[in-house]
Motif scaffolding. Structure first.
Motif, PDB file in Angstrom:
ATOM      1  N   LEU A  27       1.402 -17.469   8.672  1.00  0.00           N
ATOM      2  CA  LEU A  27       3.182 -17.292   9.230  1.00  0.00           C
ATOM      3  C   LEU A  27       3.464 -18.205   7.631  1.00  0.00           C
ATOM      4  CD1 LEU A  27       1.509 -16.497  11.687  1.00  0.00           C
ATOM      5  CD2 LEU A  27       3.172 -18.138  12.800  1.00  0.00           C
ATOM      6  N   ALA A  88       2.277 -18.239  16.808  1.00  0.00           N
ATOM      7  CA  ALA A  88       2.686 -19.746  16.345  1.00  0.00           C
ATOM      8  C   ALA A  88       1.748 -21.382  16.794  1.00  0.00           C
ATOM      9  CB  ALA A  88       4.109 -19.664  16.458  1.00  0.00           C
ATOM     10  N   VAL A  94       2.022 -25.638  15.472  1.00  0.00           N
ATOM     11  CA  VAL A  94       3.214 -25.316  16.545  1.00  0.00           C
ATOM     12  C   VAL A  94       2.726 -25.556  17.438  1.00  0.00           C
ATOM     13  CG1 VAL A  94       4.827 -23.108  16.392  1.00  0.00           C
ATOM     14  CG2 VAL A  94       3.597 -23.928  14.810  1.00  0.00           C
ATOM     15  N   HIS A 104       7.454 -27.861  15.051  1.00  0.00           N
ATOM     16  CA  HIS A 104       6.248 -27.794  13.585  1.00  0.00           C
ATOM     17  C   HIS A 104       6.075 -29.273  13.292  1.00  0.00           C
ATOM     18  CE1 HIS A 104       4.815 -26.528  10.146  1.00  0.00           C
ATOM     19  NE2 HIS A 104       4.356 -26.285  10.683  1.00  0.00           N
ATOM     20  N   PHE A 113      10.050 -17.903  11.379  1.00  0.00           N
ATOM     21  CA  PHE A 113       9.405 -17.826  10.633  1.00  0.00           C
ATOM     22  C   PHE A 113       9.710 -16.227   9.883  1.00  0.00           C
ATOM     23  CE2 PHE A 113       7.168 -19.858  13.639  1.00  0.00           C
ATOM     24  CZ  PHE A 113       6.851 -20.298  13.224  1.00  0.00           C
TER      25      PHE A 113
END
Length: 206
Positions: A27, A88, A94, A104, A113
């Motif tokens: 990601l 995530a 995350v 995060h 993202f």
């Protein structure tokens, strides 16, 4: 320079809704504080066409994917939309915060993202750090919103947008969402105020 960071990755399993040949998903999010000046001065940000940040993201990530033989994946362009929220959480970097926004380990509540890379190779991933919320005793995010629009019970979007239309609410637009900025990890992340203002204005106008 791509001005994007790898914010986490995971190895897909059944039900993760990734392309069949992907064995690792990475990601990608803004590399702060360098991201905003790079985007702001880009052709996409200055050409006046719709969806400039999405178009910038596609250009950068599509090119990156081609160099790796990877599949570019995006949280926009739907419906249907890919499950970036679930992905995530799958990274282990995350987590769901006390106000349900994603948090995060290094970006805090400023995590976002721009896309992902689906790799055909199985890449070893680093150990997963604990959620930063576990060591946050004060939980300032819970009480930071001036109209209590963000709580453990959910997000009152109409109340939030109504407040942004007031004189007092201008501070949230120019300074960024107070819930996000209250997070101690967010304060160390380096997102520039101009970037937060851009996103707040986009949200307010949506």
């Amino acid at each position: 320079m791509r001005h994007l960071s790898i914010l986490g990755g995971f190895h897909p399993e059944a039900g993760d809704d990734v392309p069949q040949d992907c064995r690792t998903v990475l990601l990608l999010g803004p590399d702060e504080p360098a991201f905003w000046p790079a985007y702001r001065d880009s052709a996409e940000a200055t050409d006046g066409a719709p969806d400039p940040m999405d178009r910038w993201s596609r250009r950068i990530i599509d090119t990156w994917a081609r160099t790796l033989g990877a599949v570019p994946l995006y949280p926009f362009g739907g419906p249907p939309f890919l499950p970036f929220y679930t992905w995530a959480l799958r990274t282990g970097r995350v987590h769901a915060s006390p106000v349900q926004f994603l948090v995060h380990d290094t970006a805090g509540l400023m995590v976002s993202f721009r896309g992902a890379l689906g790799l055909r190779a199985h890449i070893d991933l680093p150990d997963r750090p604990p959620s930063p919320c576990k060591s946050c005793k004060a939980t300032p995010c819970v009480s930071a919103c001036p109209v209590a629009a963000l709580t453990p019970d959910g997000y009152d979007v109409p109340a939030c947008k109504a407040y942004l239309d007031t004189v007092a609410g201008q501070a949230c637009i120019t300074g960024g969402c107070r819930v996000r900025t209250a997070c101690p990890v967010s304060q160390r992340f380096g997102r520039l105020p101009a970037q937060s203002e851009y996103h707040m204005r986009q949200f307010k106008g949506a």
